[in-house]
Scaffold this motif. Sequence first.
Motif, short mmCIF file in Angstrom:
data_model
loop_
_atom_site.label_atom_id
_atom_site.label_comp_id
_atom_site.label_asym_id
_atom_site.label_seq_id
_atom_site.Cartn_x
_atom_site.Cartn_y
_atom_site.Cartn_z
N PRO A 1 14.65 -1.74 48.17
CA PRO A 1 14.85 -0.53 47.36
C PRO A 1 16.09 0.26 47.73
O PRO A 1 16.57 1.08 46.93
CB PRO A 1 13.58 0.28 47.65
N ASP B 1 19.66 -0.86 42.37
CA ASP B 1 18.94 -1.50 41.27
C ASP B 1 17.96 -2.61 41.67
O ASP B 1 17.35 -3.23 40.81
CB ASP B 1 19.92 -2.06 40.22
N LEU C 1 15.08 -2.22 43.18
CA LEU C 1 13.73 -1.77 42.89
C LEU C 1 13.38 -2.11 41.44
O LEU C 1 12.26 -2.54 41.15
CB LEU C 1 13.61 -0.26 43.11
N HIS C 2 14.33 -1.96 40.54
CA HIS C 2 14.09 -2.23 39.13
C HIS C 2 14.17 -3.71 38.79
O HIS C 2 13.33 -4.23 38.06
CB HIS C 2 15.11 -1.47 38.25
N ARG D 1 17.14 -0.14 33.01
CA ARG D 1 16.22 0.59 33.90
C ARG D 1 15.11 1.25 33.08
O ARG D 1 13.94 1.26 33.50
CB ARG D 1 17.00 1.66 34.68
N GLU E 1 11.06 0.54 33.49
CA GLU E 1 10.13 1.63 33.78
C GLU E 1 9.09 1.76 32.68
O GLU E 1 7.91 2.05 32.96
CB GLU E 1 10.90 2.93 33.97
N ALA F 1 6.47 -0.77 33.33
CA ALA F 1 5.64 -0.38 34.46
C ALA F 1 4.62 0.66 34.04
O ALA F 1 3.43 0.59 34.40
CB ALA F 1 6.52 0.14 35.59
N HIS G 1 5.95 -2.03 44.28
CA HIS G 1 7.23 -1.59 43.69
C HIS G 1 7.02 -1.00 42.29
O HIS G 1 7.82 -0.17 41.85
CB HIS G 1 8.23 -2.75 43.64
N LEU H 1 8.26 2.70 40.88
CA LEU H 1 9.01 2.93 39.65
C LEU H 1 8.45 4.07 38.81
O LEU H 1 9.20 4.82 38.18
CB LEU H 1 9.03 1.65 38.80
#
Length: 400
Positions: free
Chosen positions: A50, A54, A56-57, A348, A352, A355, A377, A381
């Motif tokens: 993370p 980017d 994390l995404h 992104r 999200e 998620a 993760h 997000l």
Amino acid sequence: MIGPAAPRGLCTDCGISRGPDPKACGRACQFIRPDYPALEAQVHGRARDPARPDELHFGPHRRMLRARLAKPAPGAQWTGITTRIAERLLETGAVDAVLAMAPDPADSWKPMPVLVTRAEDMARCRGMRMGYAPLLVLLAPARAAGHKRLAIIGIPCQVYALRALERELGFERLFVIGTPCSDNTTTENFHRFLALLDEQPETITYLEFRADFHVELRFADGRIREIPFLQLPISQLPGDFFPLTCRTCVDYTNVLADITVGYMGGQGEQWLLVRNARGEELLALLGDEVVTSTPGSAGKRDGAVKGFLANTERAAGGLPLRRMPDWLRPIVGWLMPRIGPRGLEFARARVEMKAVETIIHLRREEPRRVKSMVPAHVWALVSRYGLTPRDSERRPSSDG
């Protein structure tokens, strides 16, 4: 002859249950208890970090690029990077065969798994299809045919199962070209969607959801039509048009592929995520055939994601969506490509949104699965939008 799929609850028919060991689903399926940190480390040498921009995404990667073939391939969905890489693998002898999707002879929109051994035959795999197809059922025939080095072009749920079983498969080398995937449905449902878009749906030869908030349609007579997202007939689709599996998928960007070839961050071109050394090899095969540049990013995603969250909560609760007045739709449709999230910020936003959608729909329809299906993760997000795990939804801290 491909046998029937074993009956499963959450299933996108990746093909494992149709193979010689249907019980392998229990240790391969991403919809049971996915362990992304372990498989990311297995495939890429490390899990996503993370602290890196980017990751994390989008998952582990060495670099991201905007890209296009200098000479677009005829019939390709974009310029044809995915199938051209596969062609080059076969032309150079790097692999014995490529496992991919081709159109079903009875329905050009329906995907059919094929094992390709000649580079010139990859041309029939170009283009987009919609529906489920048991790609991985051909792993056993590929092995039986003596193929030791294999390339696979797959969507996330197929690639997750492949990676979970990779060490058991016995291939000398695997190259995995991944494409992002979101909101798949049956081919039959897709035909219903096409019928809502045009009075002659049988003449539609191409459909693409673009990052500029438009759907592009191409027709047999050469016409091209663009429809803003806001004017799509989504409200006319049945509630189960997109199955729960696709509404609760946590891997939009295909993080276990060696290279991901998509569009979300490409701003009109393709978007490449080179994830490991094999991914670098795959890109290098294209040489001067590919033109690359640095991805851009513009706009702010927060408002779009918050609006999506509110609408998804209403839809999941059985409440009517807040509908935009018809007079306002063209105005907002004009504004979105200009002031909405673009490039990497658009990518992104979409990750999200997926998620958010995962958590809301699982809580509504399969609450007992939230703990096992939602990795850490994903919670990270959505935390910026006020979604946090309840006590019953927390995995042990060592479990991804």
